[in-house]
Motif scaffolding. Structure first.
Motif, PDB file in Angstrom:
ATOM      1  N   ARG A   1      57.961 -19.990 -17.487  1.00  0.00           N
ATOM      2  CA  ARG A   1      57.629 -21.411 -17.312  1.00  0.00           C
ATOM      3  C   ARG A   1      58.870 -22.242 -17.590  1.00  0.00           C
ATOM      4  O   ARG A   1      59.448 -22.144 -18.665  1.00  0.00           O
ATOM      5  CB  ARG A   1      56.529 -21.815 -18.282  1.00  0.00           C
ATOM      6  N   GLN A   2      59.271 -23.030 -16.606  1.00  0.00           N
ATOM      7  CA  GLN A   2      60.395 -23.951 -16.794  1.00  0.00           C
ATOM      8  C   GLN A   2      59.796 -25.271 -17.271  1.00  0.00           C
ATOM      9  O   GLN A   2      59.072 -25.931 -16.524  1.00  0.00           O
ATOM     10  CB  GLN A   2      61.165 -24.138 -15.496  1.00  0.00           C
ATOM     11  N   VAL A   3      60.072 -25.647 -18.522  1.00  0.00           N
ATOM     12  CA  VAL A   3      59.416 -26.799 -19.128  1.00  0.00           C
ATOM     13  C   VAL A   3      60.371 -27.983 -19.313  1.00  0.00           C
ATOM     14  O   VAL A   3      60.074 -28.902 -20.063  1.00  0.00           O
ATOM     15  CB  VAL A   3      58.745 -26.417 -20.469  1.00  0.00           C
ATOM     16  N   GLY A   4      61.459 -27.945 -18.627  1.00  0.00           N
ATOM     17  CA  GLY A   4      62.458 -29.006 -18.716  1.00  0.00           C
ATOM     18  C   GLY A   4      63.615 -28.635 -17.809  1.00  0.00           C
ATOM     19  O   GLY A   4      63.400 -28.250 -16.667  1.00  0.00           O
ATOM     20  N   GLY A   5      64.821 -28.713 -18.349  1.00  0.00           N
ATOM     21  CA  GLY A   5      66.018 -28.335 -17.588  1.00  0.00           C
ATOM     22  C   GLY A   5      66.017 -26.859 -17.209  1.00  0.00           C
ATOM     23  O   GLY A   5      65.138 -26.094 -17.602  1.00  0.00           O
ATOM     24  N   ARG A   6      67.015 -26.454 -16.453  1.00  0.00           N
ATOM     25  CA  ARG A   6      67.028 -25.095 -15.903  1.00  0.00           C
ATOM     26  C   ARG A   6      67.086 -23.985 -16.950  1.00  0.00           C
ATOM     27  O   ARG A   6      66.716 -22.862 -16.678  1.00  0.00           O
ATOM     28  CB  ARG A   6      68.120 -24.938 -14.858  1.00  0.00           C
ATOM     29  N   THR A   7      67.538 -24.286 -18.176  1.00  0.00           N
ATOM     30  CA  THR A   7      67.573 -23.267 -19.226  1.00  0.00           C
ATOM     31  C   THR A   7      66.432 -23.420 -20.237  1.00  0.00           C
ATOM     32  O   THR A   7      66.394 -22.702 -21.227  1.00  0.00           O
ATOM     33  CB  THR A   7      68.919 -23.304 -19.985  1.00  0.00           C
ATOM     34  N   ILE A   8      65.531 -24.347 -19.980  1.00  0.00           N
ATOM     35  CA  ILE A   8      64.402 -24.556 -20.896  1.00  0.00           C
ATOM     36  C   ILE A   8      63.229 -23.733 -20.362  1.00  0.00           C
ATOM     37  O   ILE A   8      62.358 -24.223 -19.650  1.00  0.00           O
ATOM     38  CB  ILE A   8      64.074 -26.053 -21.048  1.00  0.00           C
ATOM     39  N   LEU A   9      63.271 -22.451 -20.729  1.00  0.00           N
ATOM     40  CA  LEU A   9      62.339 -21.465 -20.185  1.00  0.00           C
ATOM     41  C   LEU A   9      61.518 -20.836 -21.302  1.00  0.00           C
ATOM     42  O   LEU A   9      62.068 -20.449 -22.340  1.00  0.00           O
ATOM     43  CB  LEU A   9      63.111 -20.375 -19.438  1.00  0.00           C
ATOM     44  N   GLU A  10      60.215 -20.716 -21.070  1.00  0.00           N
ATOM     45  CA  GLU A  10      59.302 -20.138 -22.050  1.00  0.00           C
ATOM     46  C   GLU A  10      58.364 -19.150 -21.378  1.00  0.00           C
ATOM     47  O   GLU A  10      58.133 -19.212 -20.171  1.00  0.00           O
ATOM     48  CB  GLU A  10      58.428 -21.237 -22.677  1.00  0.00           C
ATOM     49  N   LEU A  11      57.805 -18.295 -22.188  1.00  0.00           N
ATOM     50  CA  LEU A  11      56.660 -17.487 -21.780  1.00  0.00           C
ATOM     51  C   LEU A  11      55.462 -18.050 -22.541  1.00  0.00           C
ATOM     52  O   LEU A  11      55.583 -18.374 -23.724  1.00  0.00           O
ATOM     53  CB  LEU A  11      56.855 -16.018 -22.146  1.00  0.00           C
ATOM     54  N   TRP A  12      54.327 -18.167 -21.884  1.00  0.00           N
ATOM     55  CA  TRP A  12      53.128 -18.666 -22.541  1.00  0.00           C
ATOM     56  C   TRP A  12      52.158 -17.511 -22.703  1.00  0.00           C
ATOM     57  O   TRP A  12      51.564 -17.037 -21.735  1.00  0.00           O
ATOM     58  CB  TRP A  12      52.487 -19.787 -21.741  1.00  0.00           C
ATOM     59  N   VAL A  13      52.000 -17.073 -23.935  1.00  0.00           N
ATOM     60  CA  VAL A  13      51.115 -15.952 -24.260  1.00  0.00           C
ATOM     61  C   VAL A  13      49.840 -16.541 -24.860  1.00  0.00           C
ATOM     62  O   VAL A  13      49.897 -17.168 -25.925  1.00  0.00           O
ATOM     63  CB  VAL A  13      51.792 -14.993 -25.263  1.00  0.00           C
ATOM     64  N   PRO A  14      48.699 -16.364 -24.218  1.00  0.00           N
ATOM     65  CA  PRO A  14      47.454 -16.880 -24.791  1.00  0.00           C
ATOM     66  C   PRO A  14      47.218 -16.285 -26.181  1.00  0.00           C
ATOM     67  O   PRO A  14      47.490 -15.109 -26.427  1.00  0.00           O
ATOM     68  CB  PRO A  14      46.383 -16.422 -23.801  1.00  0.00           C
ATOM     69  N   ALA A  15      46.721 -17.116 -27.091  1.00  0.00           N
ATOM     70  CA  ALA A  15      46.513 -16.688 -28.478  1.00  0.00           C
ATOM     71  C   ALA A  15      45.706 -15.403 -28.565  1.00  0.00           C
ATOM     72  O   ALA A  15      45.990 -14.534 -29.391  1.00  0.00           O
ATOM     73  CB  ALA A  15      45.826 -17.805 -29.260  1.00  0.00           C
ATOM     74  N   GLU A  16      44.708 -15.251 -27.699  1.00  0.00           N
ATOM     75  CA  GLU A  16      43.860 -14.056 -27.753  1.00  0.00           C
ATOM     76  C   GLU A  16      44.578 -12.786 -27.299  1.00  0.00           C
ATOM     77  O   GLU A  16      44.072 -11.686 -27.487  1.00  0.00           O
ATOM     78  CB  GLU A  16      42.563 -14.271 -26.959  1.00  0.00           C
ATOM     79  N   GLU A  17      45.771 -12.909 -26.731  1.00  0.00           N
ATOM     80  CA  GLU A  17      46.550 -11.751 -26.298  1.00  0.00           C
ATOM     81  C   GLU A  17      47.696 -11.423 -27.256  1.00  0.00           C
ATOM     82  O   GLU A  17      48.482 -10.511 -27.003  1.00  0.00           O
ATOM     83  CB  GLU A  17      47.104 -11.986 -24.890  1.00  0.00           C
ATOM     84  N   LEU A  18      47.794 -12.146 -28.357  1.00  0.00           N
ATOM     85  CA  LEU A  18      48.946 -11.977 -29.249  1.00  0.00           C
ATOM     86  C   LEU A  18      48.991 -10.591 -29.892  1.00  0.00           C
ATOM     87  O   LEU A  18      50.076 -10.020 -30.035  1.00  0.00           O
ATOM     88  CB  LEU A  18      48.983 -13.069 -30.313  1.00  0.00           C
ATOM     89  N   ASP A  19      47.853 -10.017 -30.256  1.00  0.00           N
ATOM     90  CA  ASP A  19      47.867  -8.663 -30.831  1.00  0.00           C
ATOM     91  C   ASP A  19      48.473  -7.660 -29.853  1.00  0.00           C
ATOM     92  O   ASP A  19      49.283  -6.816 -30.241  1.00  0.00           O
ATOM     93  CB  ASP A  19      46.461  -8.214 -31.229  1.00  0.00           C
ATOM     94  N   GLU A  20      48.091  -7.754 -28.598  1.00  0.00           N
ATOM     95  CA  GLU A  20      48.642  -6.847 -27.586  1.00  0.00           C
ATOM     96  C   GLU A  20      50.133  -7.116 -27.380  1.00  0.00           C
ATOM     97  O   GLU A  20      50.934  -6.189 -27.252  1.00  0.00           O
ATOM     98  CB  GLU A  20      47.877  -6.991 -26.269  1.00  0.00           C
ATOM     99  N   PHE A  21      50.519  -8.387 -27.353  1.00  0.00           N
ATOM    100  CA  PHE A  21      51.929  -8.751 -27.248  1.00  0.00           C
ATOM    101  C   PHE A  21      52.710  -8.123 -28.402  1.00  0.00           C
ATOM    102  O   PHE A  21      53.751  -7.501 -28.200  1.00  0.00           O
ATOM    103  CB  PHE A  21      52.064 -10.279 -27.261  1.00  0.00           C
ATOM    104  N   ASN A  22      52.200  -8.286 -29.628  1.00  0.00           N
ATOM    105  CA  ASN A  22      52.868  -7.723 -30.807  1.00  0.00           C
ATOM    106  C   ASN A  22      53.038  -6.214 -30.692  1.00  0.00           C
ATOM    107  O   ASN A  22      54.045  -5.662 -31.148  1.00  0.00           O
ATOM    108  CB  ASN A  22      52.075  -8.058 -32.075  1.00  0.00           C
TER     109      ASN A  22
END
Length: 117
Positions: free
Chosen positions: A82-103
């Protein structure tokens, strides 16, 4: 025979409270989100993480930290960048309910790479 796991480096700006919880989790996982935090958002650019830690976390918590960690690249494909501003302002949005799997896909330890007060 398989080679080493391919990983992606992510950064997370954080305040002292969240960092204490990461420490309690032996530097291997992010704590569950609070009800007002529906997403966990690691960032893809170290400079962006520094800016948030320095300008937001220090002002709101008295200290800001930038952490660096690795996550299996194949797993991360499920989260569009997700580009949330300038070209280097990049994030991944992990839904809270998926955080255990992400971890579970974090490779190695979460490391503090910058501290601001």
């Amino acid at each position: 025979m398989t080679g080493p796991k391919v990983t992606t480096t992510l950064w997370r700006p954080t305040g002292p409270e969240e960092l204490d919880l990461v420490r309690e989790l032996d530097w291997r996982a992010w704590p569950p989100r609070l009800p007002e935090q529906p997403i966990f958002y690691p960032v893809l650019d170290e400079d962006y993480a520094i800016k948030i830690a320095r300008e937001w976390n220090v002002r709101h918590s008295g200290a800001g930290f930038v952490t660096r960690f690795e996550v299996g690249s194949e797993f991360l494909r499920r989260y569009p960048v997700r580009q949330v501003g300038g070209r280097t302002i990049l994030e991944l949005w992990v839904p809270a309910e998926e955080l255990d799997e992400f971890n579970a896909h974090i490779v190695g330890e979460i490391q503090v790479v910058h501290t601001f007060r």
